[in-house]
Design a protein around this motif. Structure first.
Motif, PDB file in Angstrom:
ATOM      1  N   GLU A   1     -33.209  13.416  -3.986  1.00  0.00           N
ATOM      2  CA  GLU A   1     -32.585  14.304  -4.977  1.00  0.00           C
ATOM      3  C   GLU A   1     -31.614  15.270  -4.307  1.00  0.00           C
TER       4      GLU A   1
ATOM      5  N   PHE B   1     -30.495   8.191 -11.714  1.00  0.00           N
ATOM      6  CA  PHE B   1     -29.666   9.279 -12.220  1.00  0.00           C
ATOM      7  C   PHE B   1     -28.864   8.772 -13.402  1.00  0.00           C
TER       8      PHE B   1
ATOM      9  N   ALA C   1     -27.704  15.687  -5.197  1.00  0.00           N
ATOM     10  CA  ALA C   1     -27.083  16.974  -5.518  1.00  0.00           C
ATOM     11  C   ALA C   1     -25.900  17.261  -4.594  1.00  0.00           C
TER      12      ALA C   1
ATOM     13  N   ASP D   1     -29.602  13.599 -16.070  1.00  0.00           N
ATOM     14  CA  ASP D   1     -31.050  13.587 -15.884  1.00  0.00           C
ATOM     15  C   ASP D   1     -31.431  12.535 -14.859  1.00  0.00           C
ATOM     16  N   ILE D   2     -32.594  12.728 -14.275  1.00  0.00           N
ATOM     17  CA  ILE D   2     -33.203  11.684 -13.456  1.00  0.00           C
ATOM     18  C   ILE D   2     -34.323  11.105 -14.306  1.00  0.00           C
TER      19      ILE D   2
ATOM     20  N   VAL E   1     -30.392  17.544 -13.891  1.00  0.00           N
ATOM     21  CA  VAL E   1     -29.393  17.838 -12.858  1.00  0.00           C
ATOM     22  C   VAL E   1     -28.407  18.803 -13.492  1.00  0.00           C
TER      23      VAL E   1
ATOM     24  N   VAL F   1     -31.333  20.010  -8.778  1.00  0.00           N
ATOM     25  CA  VAL F   1     -32.189  19.102  -9.538  1.00  0.00           C
ATOM     26  C   VAL F   1     -33.454  19.886  -9.839  1.00  0.00           C
TER      27      VAL F   1
END
Length: 157
Positions: free
Chosen positions: A143, A108, A147, A98-99, A82, A76
């Motif tokens: 995050e 997310f 991930a 994306d966040i 991401v 991230v």
């Protein structure tokens, strides 16, 4: 009155005289050129012997770098992307999502056409990560955990 001047065949008379003068005084001109250049003029006119490649190893630069197999990992980024990247080179392999900030919450968003991405992930990746789409990030789910979950679902450690 109009004068028509046409070009004669062959060199002009003045040019022929200068060329004859230079040829008659060639030895004097060469001697003066050597005196001024310290013998460099005559040395530059001699044929040079080309170097031989006996026992030499010749390397030609600029070839492609050896390609090693990519070692992907999920990351991230600072700006909330991401991605999967190659651990060896640091190059991005795929954009996964994306966040985004929605209503004060970090969510997310998977990179699919339905979510408005121009370059969506492959269908197999979208199916594998479908349940993570819309996941909320908080102090309990970070995050790094996101991930790790994406890596586990895609088979990337």
């Amino acid at each position: 009155m109009v004068e028509i001047i046409s070009k004669r065949e062959g060199p002009r008379r003045e040019d022929a005289q200068v060329k004859r003068l230079i040829e008659q005084n060639r030895s004097t001109i060469v001697r003066l050129a050597d005196q001024i250049s310290g013998g460099g003029y005559s040395a530059s006119r001699k044929p040079r012997q080309q170097p031989k490649a006996e026992g030499l190893i010749i390397h030609v630069g600029g070839g492609p770098a050896p390609v090693s197999e990519a070692t992907p990992c999920i990351q991230v980024t600072i700006n909330g992307r991401v991605i999967s990247k190659d651990q060896n080179t640091g190059r991005q392999l795929h954009h996964i999502g994306d966040i985004r900030n929605r209503g004060g919450e970090q969510i997310f968003v998977l990179a699919t056409k339905q979510n408005g991405f121009f370059s969506p992930v492959e269908e197999s990746v979208a199916e594998a990560l479908a349940e993570l789409d819309g996941s909320r990030l908080a102090t309990t789910y970070t995050e790094e955990q996101l991930a790790a979950d994406i890596g586990a679902k895609l088979g990337i450690d």
